[in-house]
Design an enzyme around this catalytic site. Structure first.
Site, short mmCIF file in Angstrom:
data_model
loop_
_atom_site.label_atom_id
_atom_site.label_comp_id
_atom_site.label_asym_id
_atom_site.label_seq_id
_atom_site.Cartn_x
_atom_site.Cartn_y
_atom_site.Cartn_z
N SER A 38 1.11 -1.50 0.19
CA SER A 38 0.04 -0.21 -0.06
C SER A 38 0.67 1.19 0.21
O SER A 38 0.46 1.98 -0.38
CB SER A 38 -1.04 0.03 1.39
OG SER A 38 -1.48 -1.24 1.54
N HIS B 285 -0.95 -2.45 -6.77
CA HIS B 285 -1.69 -2.23 -6.33
C HIS B 285 -3.86 -2.10 -5.97
O HIS B 285 -4.09 -1.91 -6.69
CB HIS B 285 -1.77 -0.98 -5.38
CG HIS B 285 -1.91 0.01 -3.84
ND1 HIS B 285 -2.69 0.78 -4.00
CD2 HIS B 285 -2.29 -1.74 -3.14
CE1 HIS B 285 -3.21 0.97 -2.40
NE2 HIS B 285 -3.43 -0.06 -2.51
N GLU C 174 -4.24 0.32 -8.99
CA GLU C 174 -2.68 0.85 -9.45
C GLU C 174 -1.39 0.55 -9.95
O GLU C 174 -1.60 -0.94 -9.43
CB GLU C 174 -2.48 2.08 -7.75
CG GLU C 174 -3.52 2.96 -7.58
CD GLU C 174 -2.72 3.57 -6.29
OE1 GLU C 174 -2.60 5.33 -6.00
OE2 GLU C 174 -3.05 4.24 -5.20
N ASN D 173 -4.06 6.14 -1.38
CA ASN D 173 -3.68 5.95 0.04
C ASN D 173 -2.94 7.32 0.51
O ASN D 173 -3.25 7.62 1.99
CB ASN D 173 -2.40 4.62 0.54
CG ASN D 173 -3.26 3.73 0.49
OD1 ASN D 173 -5.17 3.33 1.26
ND2 ASN D 173 -3.13 2.19 0.43
P1 NAD Z 1 -3.82 -9.59 6.42
O1 NAD Z 1 -3.22 -9.48 7.45
O2 NAD Z 1 -4.89 -9.86 6.37
O3 NAD Z 1 -2.60 -10.96 5.98
C1 NAD Z 1 -1.56 -10.86 5.67
C2 NAD Z 1 -0.51 -12.49 5.32
O4 NAD Z 1 0.58 -12.40 4.99
C3 NAD Z 1 -1.20 -12.87 6.73
O5 NAD Z 1 -1.70 -14.29 6.21
C4 NAD Z 1 0.40 -14.11 6.90
O6 NAD Z 1 0.04 -14.80 7.20
C5 NAD Z 1 0.88 -13.53 6.11
N1 NAD Z 1 2.29 -13.47 5.63
C6 NAD Z 1 3.19 -13.18 6.48
N2 NAD Z 1 4.73 -13.09 6.63
C7 NAD Z 1 4.52 -13.82 5.21
C8 NAD Z 1 5.27 -15.21 4.93
N3 NAD Z 1 7.11 -14.68 5.20
N4 NAD Z 1 5.60 -15.85 3.49
C9 NAD Z 1 4.00 -15.85 2.92
N5 NAD Z 1 2.88 -15.29 3.67
C10 NAD Z 1 3.25 -14.35 4.65
O7 NAD Z 1 -3.07 -8.06 5.44
P2 NAD Z 1 -3.69 -7.57 4.32
O8 NAD Z 1 -4.98 -6.67 4.47
O9 NAD Z 1 -4.28 -9.02 3.05
O10 NAD Z 1 -2.72 -7.16 3.56
C11 NAD Z 1 -1.57 -7.46 2.78
C12 NAD Z 1 -0.75 -6.42 0.90
O11 NAD Z 1 -1.99 -6.07 0.92
C13 NAD Z 1 0.08 -5.22 2.38
O12 NAD Z 1 1.09 -5.00 1.71
C14 NAD Z 1 -1.05 -4.15 2.65
O13 NAD Z 1 -0.33 -2.95 2.35
C15 NAD Z 1 -1.83 -4.72 0.88
N6 NAD Z 1 -3.15 -3.57 0.83
C16 NAD Z 1 -4.03 -3.62 2.15
C17 NAD Z 1 -5.37 -3.63 2.06
C18 NAD Z 1 -6.43 -3.53 2.47
O14 NAD Z 1 -7.09 -3.17 3.10
N7 NAD Z 1 -6.07 -4.48 4.05
C19 NAD Z 1 -5.58 -2.54 0.69
C20 NAD Z 1 -4.71 -2.70 -0.63
C21 NAD Z 1 -3.41 -3.48 0.26
#
Ligand code: NAD
Length: 292
Positions: free
Chosen positions: A120, A141, A153, A191
């Site tokens: 993000s 993104h 994005e 963001n």
């Molecule tokens: P989340 O906490 O729901 O999921 C993250 C996952 O990554 C978990 O299942 C965790 O076990 C896994 N993980 C951690 N370390 C790891 C590793 N070494 N190998 C494999 N898997 C691993 O988080 P999320 O909301 O899905 O966010 C994930 C990414 O997407 C982040 O970079 C976040 O900034 C981005 N993002 C989030 C949103 C949102 O609204 N939540 C929107 C756009 C982008």
């Protein structure tokens, strides 16, 4: 342009499961990775539930759901991703975690495989530089919830080559998404605008200008936002909101991006929003109840 047939998704949380969902519905084979098989299976459960919801709404039919589920294979080991033409990393928003993933994964990947991060806010150029293929690296993104949100994005790092960029645009469009280009500056476009607004909403709560309910009602009805900013913060995940504020604060060196101390406190408490059952609202009962 690279021919994409198989997509690896690293991280099977809210975003990774959504990305796996849209890729499988789009006809791609998907290899779903996380730190442990149980996490991958939890991600697959999310995909199953969300596909079933789309079937119930008539957005897709049962045959499309069944075919999509068959295209997703658990891939808990790095070696399981060797057939991927494109790997999208959607793991926790932490630079060191992401870099460690790229370090451990790239030796298994085909030299032609493209690498993308769903980060993000973290610098695509910096993440790319930690890999063996900065020219084949970019930011893809997706927005949350991935199956519903139209935008992707696309962020080029300084070294991203033209073929990689064109392949990524065509790939996102093949999923029915619209793309917007963002330059590689902290938090990109969506963001950069959205998260400081959420942080400001948390400051208005912190300073007692309004209650959780008043702030969300005010922004829903007064600014015509579909969700109030605190509801939205819970939906995104407060840990993610905090790390984006920190990236903005560190990356732009401007005090206007100071994370609200109340946001820090919620994250320290482990009250991370919907995914933790509690954030600005408590989700453990029948309907969400404000926690302040
Ligand atoms: P989340 O906490 O729901 O999921 C993250 C996952 O990554 C978990 O299942 C965790 O076990 C896994 N993980 C951690 N370390 C790891 C590793 N070494 N190998 C494999 N898997 C691993 O988080 P999320 O909301 O899905 O966010 C994930 C990414 O997407 C982040 O970079 C976040 O900034 C981005 N993002 C989030 C949103 C949102 O609204 N939540 C929107 C756009 C982008």
């Amino acid at each position: 342009m690279t021919d994409i047939r198989t997509v690896g998704v690293v991280g099977a949380g809210q975003m990774g499961s959504g990305i796996a969902h849209v890729c499988a519905l789009g006809g791609y084979d998907v290899l779903l990775n996380d730190v442990a098989l149980e996490r991958v299976e939890a991600g697959l459960d999310i995909v199953r539930r969300n596909l079933a919801r789309q079937v119930a709404k008539g957005a897709i039919d049962q045959a499309a759901m069944d075919a999509a589920l068959k295209r997703i294979r658990p891939a808990p080991a790095g070696d399981d991703l060797r057939d991927a033409d494109l790997v999208i990393e959607a793991a926790t928003e932490d630079e060191e975690t992401k870099k460690a993933i790229f370090r451990s994964l790239t030796p298994y990947l085909k030299p032609s495989a493209l690498l993308a991060s769903n980060t993000s806010s973290i610098s695509i150029t910096r993440l790319a530089a930690s890999t063996d293929r900065p020219g084949k690296f970019l930011g893809l993104h997706f927005m949350n919830p991935v199956p519903l949100m139209k935008l992707v994005e696309i962020i080029r790092g300084i070294a991203t080559d033209a073929g990689t960029y064109e392949t990524a645009v065509a790939f996102a469009q093949s999923l029915g998404k619209t793309t917007a280009n963002a330059e590689d500056f902290p938090a990109f476009i969506v963001n950069r605008v959205l998260i400081p607004m959420i942080n400001e909403a948390i400051f208005t709560l912190y300073e007692g200008v309004g209650t959780v309910e008043a702030i969300d009602t005010a922004m829903r009805l007064g600014a015509n936002h579909p969700m109030g900013p605190l509801e939205l913060a819970d939906f995104i995940g407060l840990d993610t909101v905090l790390s984006i504020m920190n990236v903005l604060y560190d990356g732009l060196s401007d005090s206007k991006y100071r994370p609200c101390p109340l946001l820090v406190k919620y994250v320290e408490a482990g009250w991370l929003g919907r995914k933790a059952g509690r954030g600005f609202y408590d989700y453990r009962g029948e309907k969400p109840v404000p926690t302040r």
